[in-house]
Design an enzyme around this catalytic site. Structure first.
Site, mmCIF file in Angstrom:
data_model
loop_
_atom_site.group_PDB
_atom_site.id
_atom_site.type_symbol
_atom_site.label_atom_id
_atom_site.label_comp_id
_atom_site.label_asym_id
_atom_site.label_seq_id
_atom_site.Cartn_x
_atom_site.Cartn_y
_atom_site.Cartn_z
ATOM 1 N N ASP A 32 40.724 48.797 37.481
ATOM 2 C CA ASP A 32 40.572 50.240 37.681
ATOM 3 C C ASP A 32 41.698 50.723 38.600
ATOM 4 O OD1 ASP A 32 37.941 52.363 37.401
ATOM 5 O OD2 ASP A 32 39.513 52.862 38.850
ATOM 6 N N HIS A 73 33.277 52.727 28.585
ATOM 7 C CA HIS A 73 33.794 51.671 29.456
ATOM 8 C C HIS A 73 32.670 51.174 30.361
ATOM 9 C CE1 HIS A 73 34.538 55.624 31.279
ATOM 10 N NE2 HIS A 73 34.313 55.064 32.453
ATOM 11 N N ASN A 121 28.731 54.847 33.303
ATOM 12 C CA ASN A 121 28.530 56.281 33.516
ATOM 13 C C ASN A 121 28.567 56.972 32.154
ATOM 14 O OD1 ASN A 121 28.502 55.948 36.330
ATOM 15 N ND2 ASN A 121 30.726 56.020 36.426
ATOM 16 N N GLY A 152 28.285 61.137 35.559
ATOM 17 C CA GLY A 152 29.496 60.869 36.338
ATOM 18 C C GLY A 152 30.646 60.334 35.511
HETATM 19 P P1 AMP Z 1 34.112 57.054 34.814
HETATM 20 O O1 AMP Z 1 34.007 58.008 35.967
HETATM 21 O O2 AMP Z 1 32.922 56.167 34.678
HETATM 22 O O3 AMP Z 1 34.473 57.772 33.547
HETATM 23 O O4 AMP Z 1 35.284 56.080 35.192
HETATM 24 C C1 AMP Z 1 36.605 56.248 34.794
HETATM 25 C C2 AMP Z 1 37.405 55.265 35.595
HETATM 26 O O5 AMP Z 1 38.658 55.110 34.990
HETATM 27 C C3 AMP Z 1 37.656 55.692 37.036
HETATM 28 O O6 AMP Z 1 37.117 54.698 37.912
HETATM 29 C C4 AMP Z 1 39.179 55.782 37.123
HETATM 30 O O7 AMP Z 1 39.652 55.330 38.364
HETATM 31 C C5 AMP Z 1 39.609 54.884 35.991
HETATM 32 N N1 AMP Z 1 40.897 55.194 35.384
HETATM 33 C C6 AMP Z 1 41.330 56.372 34.907
HETATM 34 N N2 AMP Z 1 42.557 56.245 34.358
HETATM 35 C C7 AMP Z 1 42.886 54.947 34.478
HETATM 36 C C8 AMP Z 1 44.021 54.172 34.097
HETATM 37 N N3 AMP Z 1 45.085 54.707 33.500
HETATM 38 N N4 AMP Z 1 44.030 52.838 34.385
HETATM 39 C C9 AMP Z 1 42.976 52.276 35.018
HETATM 40 N N5 AMP Z 1 41.879 52.949 35.384
HETATM 41 C C10 AMP Z 1 41.821 54.257 35.130
#
Ligand code: AMP
Length: 113
Positions: free
Chosen positions: A29, A99, A86, A92
């Site tokens: 992440d 994912h 989430n 959230g």
């Molecule tokens: P969610 O809030 O459950 O949708 O989580 C999305 C997650 O994706 C967050 O923890 C972000 O930090 C992570 N994220 C977004 N863009 C990227 C990226 N390019 N590479 C790695 N993590 C990412």
């Protein structure tokens, strides 16, 4: 479709993968919330877990199997870890591609807030 996680899955967005197989990839992440914070995603685009059709629900088990393997390989089992999916605005979710978060390396609190 402009999906950052599809870009990671098809390698048009450069990312260091920690796991790849035919249907699943995992990577770190960008904004870690724990010493270990990995994201495990299907290569196929599903906007959320709610959008996985009954005929492909097996993919959810595949994501969990990758989490088990990563936990074993990285020695975060048996200490423990948290898997989070989430889902939707109140859940959230900020990235619209299914994912599973794998969080580990610190004591997790409950309730999550
Ligand atoms: P969610 O809030 O459950 O949708 O989580 C999305 C997650 O994706 C967050 O923890 C972000 O930090 C992570 N994220 C977004 N863009 C990227 C990226 N390019 N590479 C790695 N993590 C990412």
């Amino acid at each position: 479709m402009d999906c950052i996680f599809c870009g990671i899955a098809n390698k048009s967005v450069p990312t260091q993968l920690v796991h790849e197989d035919e249907r699943v990839v995992a990577f770190r992440d960008l904004n870690p919330q724990a010493p270990t914070h990995l994201l495990i995603i299907p290569k196929a685009h599903y906007a959320s877990i709610q959008d996985v059709p009954p005929e492909d629900l097996g993919i959810v088990g595949e994501l969990v199997a990758v989490a088990q393997d990563l936990a074993r390989e990285r020695g975060i089992w048996p200490s423990g870890y948290r898997l989070v999916v989430n889902t939707g605005p109140q859940g959230g979710q900020t990235v619209g591609h299914l994912h599973v978060h794998l969080l580990a390396g610190r004591q997790m609190m409950w309730p999550p807030g």
